[in-house]
Enzyme design. Structure first.
Site, PDB file in Angstrom:
ATOM      1  N   THR A 183      37.976  -1.686 -38.118  1.00  0.00           N
ATOM      2  CA  THR A 183      38.768  -0.644 -37.459  1.00  0.00           C
ATOM      3  C   THR A 183      38.479  -0.733 -35.963  1.00  0.00           C
ATOM      4  OG1 THR A 183      38.824   0.893 -39.296  1.00  0.00           O
ATOM      5  CG2 THR A 183      38.706   1.894 -37.126  1.00  0.00           C
ATOM      6  N   GLY A 235      33.891   3.805 -39.826  1.00  0.00           N
ATOM      7  CA  GLY A 235      32.985   3.899 -40.962  1.00  0.00           C
ATOM      8  C   GLY A 235      33.736   4.397 -42.181  1.00  0.00           C
TER       9      GLY A 235
END
Ligand code: ASP
Length: 317
Positions: A183, A235
Site C-alpha cells: 500500500t 498494515g
C-alpha cells in the site's frame, strides 16, 4: 518560509533482507526516490502539500512494485478493487473512494471527490460513474495484472484467509520477477506551513469483494489537521479501523500534548499491538517534524526536507 518536507511509504510487513536481492532492493529504492522527488519538486516550486502528496502517490500507483493502482492485489473473486483517500490539513477537507475498479490513479479520483463534489466518500459503481463524468483515466484489467500477485492470490483462493500483501513469503526463485509489496501513502508540509496526507491501496490479498480497508477511511488510514499532524497508515486494515489509528495520533497530540514521534510510537507499539494491528505509519507536523514508525519487520519508506534530509529505507534500523 517554513521548513517543507515530504514523507512517503510503500507498505509495511514481513520485509526481510534475506528475502531480497540487491537488484530488487535497488528497484524499490529508485521507485521510492522518484515518488519522493515528484512530491518534493512540487513543494520547492511553491506548490501546496495537497499537490505534493498527490504527485508522490500517483508516482507510486504507476509503479507495479506497489500494491496500489497498477499491481493491486486480487480479491477472492479475482477482481482488483482499490481504495484511496486524501486530506487537506489547512481546512480539513477530504475525499475518498472505495472498491473501485480500472481507475488508473485512485488518489486522483479521491482528490476529485474532495474538490468537485459535496461528499467525502464514494464507493463502487457510483464512484466509477463520477470518475467517468470527470474524465478520469481508466485502464483495462491487463494494466493492473501482475503474475506474481495473481499467484499469491491463487495460493489462497480456496481459503477464508486474507493476507497483507507484504507478508506473503516468496520463494527466492520467483523474487526476480518482483516482490511486489505495498500500500502507498504520502504526507507533506509545504512552505506555507500547511499539511496534507494521502493513501492508496489494492487492500488485502483474497479479500471479500466489496471489503473496504482503513486506507480510504478518514481518521483510520488517513488524517490531516494543521493543528496536529498529517498521517498515512499501512498494515492490516481491520485493526487500524477499530483503533481509529490516524486520528488517535492527532488526539494524543491535541489533548495530551505529545510530540508527533511520541504519539505515533504509542499508537503503533502499544495501542495497535494490543489488538494485533500489524503495520506502521508516516507523519508530519506543521513545524516540519517528520516520523516513520512501524511494528512489522520492515516498511518501504523515505523522507526529504528543505534542510537537506533525503533518505529511503526498507528495514528496521
Ligand atoms: N491497510 C491496507 C488495507 O487493509 C493494506 C496495506 O496497508 O497493505 O487495505
Amino acid at each position: 518560509m517554513s521548513t517543507y518536507a515530504i514523507v512517503i511509504h510503500g507498505g509495511a510487513g514481513t520485509i526481510l533482507p534475506a528475502a531480497m536481492t540487491n537488484e530488487l532492493e535497488r528497484s524499490y529504492k529508485t521507485a521510492l526516490q522518484e515518488a519522493m522527488d515528484a512530491g518534493f519538486s512540487c513543494l520547492s516550486a511553491g506548490g501546496t502539500s495537497v499537490e505534493a502528496v498527490k504527485a508522490a502517490v500517483i508516482s507510486l500507483e504507476d509503479c507495479i512494485l506497489f500494491n496500489a493502482g497498477r499491481g493491486a492485489v486480487f480479491a477472492k473473486d479475482g477482481s482488483q478493487e482499490m481504495d484511496a483517500s486524501i486530506m487537506d490539513g489547512s481546512n480539513r477537507m477530504a475525499g475518498a473512494i472505495a472498491a473501485v475498479r480500472n481507475i488508473r490513479n485512485p488518489v486522483e479520483l479521491a482528490y476529485t471527490v474532495m474538490t468537485h463534489s459535496q461528499h467525502v466518500m464514494l464507493n463502487g459503481k457510483g464512484a466509477q460513474e463520477f470518475a467517468k463524468i470527470h474524465g478520469l483515466k481508466t485502464e483495462p484489467d491487463e494494466y493492473f495484472y501482475s503474475a506474481f500477485r495473481h499467484q499469491q492470490w491463487k495460493q489462497m483462493q480456496d481459503t477464508d484467509e486474507t493476507a497483507l500483501d507484504h507478508s506473503v513469503t516468496i520463494p527466492s526463485s520467483t523474487a526476480t520477477e518482483g516482490k511486489k509489496f505495498g500500500t502507498v501513502g504520502a504526507v507533506a508540509v509545504d512552505q506555507y506551513g500547511n499539511i496534507a496526507a494521502a493513501t492508496s491501496t489494492g487492500g488485502m490479498t483474497n479479500k471479500q469483494w466489496g471489503r473496504v480497508g482503513d486506507s480510504p477511511i478518514i481518521g483510520a488510514g488517513t488524517y490531516a489537521n494543521n493543528k496536529t499532524c498529517a498521517i498515512s497508515c499501512t498494515g492490516h486494515g481491520e485493526p487500524f479501523i477499530r483503533a481509529v489509528t490516524a486520528y488517535d495520533v492527532s488526539c494524543l497530540m491535541e489533548y495530551k500534548g505529545l510530540s508527533l514521534q511520541e504519539a505515533m510510537h504509542l499508537v503503533v507499539h502499544d495501542k495497535l499491538l494490543k489488538i494485533d494491528g500489524e503495520g506502521g505509519m508516516i507523519g508530519v507536523d506543521a513545524s516540519g517534524n517528520t516520523a516513520m514508525v512501524f511494528n512489522s519487520e520492515g516498511m518501504y519508506r523515505g523522507r526529504r526536507n528543505s534542510e537537506g534530509l533525503n533518505e529511503t529505507l526498507i528495514y528496521k534500523l
